[in-house]
Design a protein around this motif. Structure first.
Motif, PDB file in Angstrom:
ATOM      1  N   GLY A   1       3.443  -6.409  -2.213  1.00  0.00           N
ATOM      2  CA  GLY A   1       4.085  -5.841  -0.734  1.00  0.00           C
ATOM      3  C   GLY A   1       3.505  -6.959   0.242  1.00  0.00           C
TER       4      GLY A   1
ATOM      5  N   THR B   1      -2.115  -5.388  -5.281  1.00  0.00           N
ATOM      6  CA  THR B   1      -1.387  -6.488  -6.216  1.00  0.00           C
ATOM      7  C   THR B   1      -1.230  -7.860  -5.920  1.00  0.00           C
TER       8      THR B   1
ATOM      9  N   GLY C   1       2.139   2.283  -2.470  1.00  0.00           N
ATOM     10  CA  GLY C   1       1.973   3.054  -3.871  1.00  0.00           C
ATOM     11  C   GLY C   1       2.933   2.722  -5.079  1.00  0.00           C
ATOM     12  N   LYS C   2       3.294   1.275  -5.014  1.00  0.00           N
ATOM     13  CA  LYS C   2       4.227   0.735  -6.166  1.00  0.00           C
ATOM     14  C   LYS C   2       3.282   0.712  -7.486  1.00  0.00           C
ATOM     15  N   SER C   3       1.999   0.298  -7.258  1.00  0.00           N
ATOM     16  CA  SER C   3       1.295  -0.072  -8.532  1.00  0.00           C
ATOM     17  C   SER C   3       0.858   1.475  -8.995  1.00  0.00           C
ATOM     18  N   SER C   4       0.545   2.034  -8.188  1.00  0.00           N
ATOM     19  CA  SER C   4       0.168   3.748  -8.410  1.00  0.00           C
ATOM     20  C   SER C   4       1.187   4.467  -9.365  1.00  0.00           C
TER      21      SER C   4
ATOM     22  N   ALA D   1       0.642  -1.206  -0.052  1.00  0.00           N
ATOM     23  CA  ALA D   1       0.020   0.074  -0.128  1.00  0.00           C
ATOM     24  C   ALA D   1       0.959   1.198  -0.104  1.00  0.00           C
TER      25      ALA D   1
ATOM     26  N   ASP E   1       1.853  14.414  -1.510  1.00  0.00           N
ATOM     27  CA  ASP E   1       0.505  15.291  -1.655  1.00  0.00           C
ATOM     28  C   ASP E   1      -0.121  15.165  -0.096  1.00  0.00           C
TER      29      ASP E   1
ATOM     30  N   GLN F   1      -5.767   5.805  -9.662  1.00  0.00           N
ATOM     31  CA  GLN F   1      -7.013   5.332  -9.138  1.00  0.00           C
ATOM     32  C   GLN F   1      -6.972   5.455  -7.351  1.00  0.00           C
ATOM     33  N   GLU F   2      -8.208   6.087  -7.175  1.00  0.00           N
ATOM     34  CA  GLU F   2      -8.047   6.261  -5.558  1.00  0.00           C
ATOM     35  C   GLU F   2      -8.166   5.061  -4.859  1.00  0.00           C
TER      36      GLU F   2
ATOM     37  N   ALA G   1       2.340   9.804  -6.602  1.00  0.00           N
ATOM     38  CA  ALA G   1       1.453   9.030  -7.705  1.00  0.00           C
ATOM     39  C   ALA G   1       0.126   9.909  -7.902  1.00  0.00           C
TER      40      ALA G   1
HETATM   41  P1  GTP Z   1       0.344  -3.726  -3.108  1.00  0.00           P
HETATM   42  O1  GTP Z   1       0.252  -4.024  -4.282  1.00  0.00           O
HETATM   43  O2  GTP Z   1      -0.157  -4.265  -1.916  1.00  0.00           O
HETATM   44  O3  GTP Z   1       2.010  -3.980  -2.584  1.00  0.00           O
HETATM   45  O4  GTP Z   1       0.557  -1.988  -2.518  1.00  0.00           O
HETATM   46  P2  GTP Z   1       1.059  -0.853  -3.696  1.00  0.00           P
HETATM   47  O5  GTP Z   1       2.302  -0.478  -3.125  1.00  0.00           O
HETATM   48  O6  GTP Z   1       0.893  -1.239  -5.177  1.00  0.00           O
HETATM   49  O7  GTP Z   1      -0.131   0.414  -3.540  1.00  0.00           O
HETATM   50  P3  GTP Z   1      -1.153   0.935  -4.575  1.00  0.00           P
HETATM   51  O8  GTP Z   1      -0.534   1.454  -5.790  1.00  0.00           O
HETATM   52  O9  GTP Z   1      -2.229  -0.251  -4.913  1.00  0.00           O
HETATM   53  O10 GTP Z   1      -1.666   2.024  -3.819  1.00  0.00           O
HETATM   54  C1  GTP Z   1      -2.461   1.928  -2.285  1.00  0.00           C
HETATM   55  C2  GTP Z   1      -3.308   2.716  -1.906  1.00  0.00           C
HETATM   56  O11 GTP Z   1      -2.407   4.145  -1.689  1.00  0.00           O
HETATM   57  C3  GTP Z   1      -4.427   3.280  -3.110  1.00  0.00           C
HETATM   58  O12 GTP Z   1      -5.382   3.426  -2.460  1.00  0.00           O
HETATM   59  C4  GTP Z   1      -3.751   4.361  -3.989  1.00  0.00           C
HETATM   60  O13 GTP Z   1      -4.819   5.064  -4.533  1.00  0.00           O
HETATM   61  C5  GTP Z   1      -3.221   5.050  -2.636  1.00  0.00           C
HETATM   62  N1  GTP Z   1      -1.921   5.883  -3.312  1.00  0.00           N
HETATM   63  C6  GTP Z   1      -0.976   5.436  -3.825  1.00  0.00           C
HETATM   64  N2  GTP Z   1      -0.088   6.611  -4.374  1.00  0.00           N
HETATM   65  C7  GTP Z   1      -0.451   7.603  -3.686  1.00  0.00           C
HETATM   66  C8  GTP Z   1      -0.116   8.863  -3.627  1.00  0.00           C
HETATM   67  O14 GTP Z   1       0.979   9.426  -4.153  1.00  0.00           O
HETATM   68  N3  GTP Z   1      -0.845   9.766  -2.938  1.00  0.00           N
HETATM   69  C9  GTP Z   1      -2.268   9.482  -2.347  1.00  0.00           C
HETATM   70  N4  GTP Z   1      -2.705  10.344  -1.665  1.00  0.00           N
HETATM   71  N5  GTP Z   1      -2.630   8.281  -2.407  1.00  0.00           N
HETATM   72  C10 GTP Z   1      -1.937   7.311  -2.912  1.00  0.00           C
END
Ligand code: GTP
Ligand code: MG
Length: 182
Positions: free
Chosen positions: A64, A38, A18-21, A16, A122, A32-33, A162
């Motif tokens: 993650g 993943t 924000g890797k995928s983001s 969480a 942000d 995507q909010e 992101a």
């Molecule tokens: P895993 O796949 O479980 O390892 O998570 P991840 O690291 O890929 O995180 P993901 O991109 O799924 O983002 C997790 C949450 O954080 C989502 O609800 C996103 O919308 C939010 N998020 C990601 N990047 C940002 C950012 O830069 N700012 C904010 N405010 N929220 C973010």
């Protein structure tokens, strides 16, 4: 040298952060909010054009969640670049990032280019009326602390959003610049 140089890149970091983001922003310029976690890993590609070369990133976006940790070596093995991500509003996520860096520096390709990215900037709000001008609400990892750690371990360092797009292209462009032409 117009033929793209293929570069295998892996993203690692706590769930969480924000890797995928970051990948979604870099590849599709979208956010995507409520992005779903993943499962295993996702694969995407994106080209990055520099003055003297074109890099085609082959991106492995890993999961993650702890139950997927044992899969990571499959994705960082042979990787030429890694982006290790933490969340600037969550101190524990920097500890996790440090443990990934340690694992990469022990087990991955010795020439791997590693970038550390502090995401979600942000969510950090400056407190204007504060007496201590360096105080920001929401932030748990000071920029200088992460930057000093990155310098010590030879990592590129970025803070990103992101959500807003800040700093995201820089991560990939600076990595591309550090990849040697073959
Ligand atoms: P895993 O796949 O479980 O390892 O998570 P991840 O690291 O890929 O995180 P993901 O991109 O799924 O983002 C997790 C949450 O954080 C989502 O609800 C996103 O919308 C939010 N998020 C990601 N990047 C940002 C950012 O830069 N700012 C904010 N405010 N929220 C973010
Ligand atoms: Mg993900």
């Amino acid at each position: 040298n117009l033929k793209p140089v293929q570069v295998k890149l892996v993203l690692l970091g706590e769930a969480a952060v924000g890797k995928s983001s970051l990948v979604l922003r870099f590849v599709n310029n979208e956010f995507q909010e409520n992005k779903e976690p993943t499962i295993g890993a996702a694969f995407l590609t994106q080209k990055c054009r520099l003055e003297d070369k074109v890099i085609k990133f082959e991106i492995w976006d890993t999961a993650g969640q702890e139950r997927f940790h044992s899969l990571a070596p499959m994705y960082y093995r042979n990787a030429q670049a890694a982006v290790v991500v933490y969340d600037v509003t969550k101190a524990a996520s920097l500890d996790k990032a440090k443990s990934w860096v340690k694992e990469l520096q022990r087990q991955a390709n010795p020439n791997i280019v590693i970038a550390l990215a502090g995401n979600k900037i942000d969510l950090v709000q400056p407190i204007e009326e504060s007496e201590d001008e360096s105080t920001e609400s929401g932030r748990q990892v000071p920029t200088e602390e992460a930057k000093a750690y990155a310098n010590e371990f030879g990592l590129l360092f970025f803070e990103t959003s992101a959500k807003k797009g800040d700093g995201v292209r820089d991560v990939f462009t600076e990595i591309a610049k550090k990849i040697p032409l073959e």
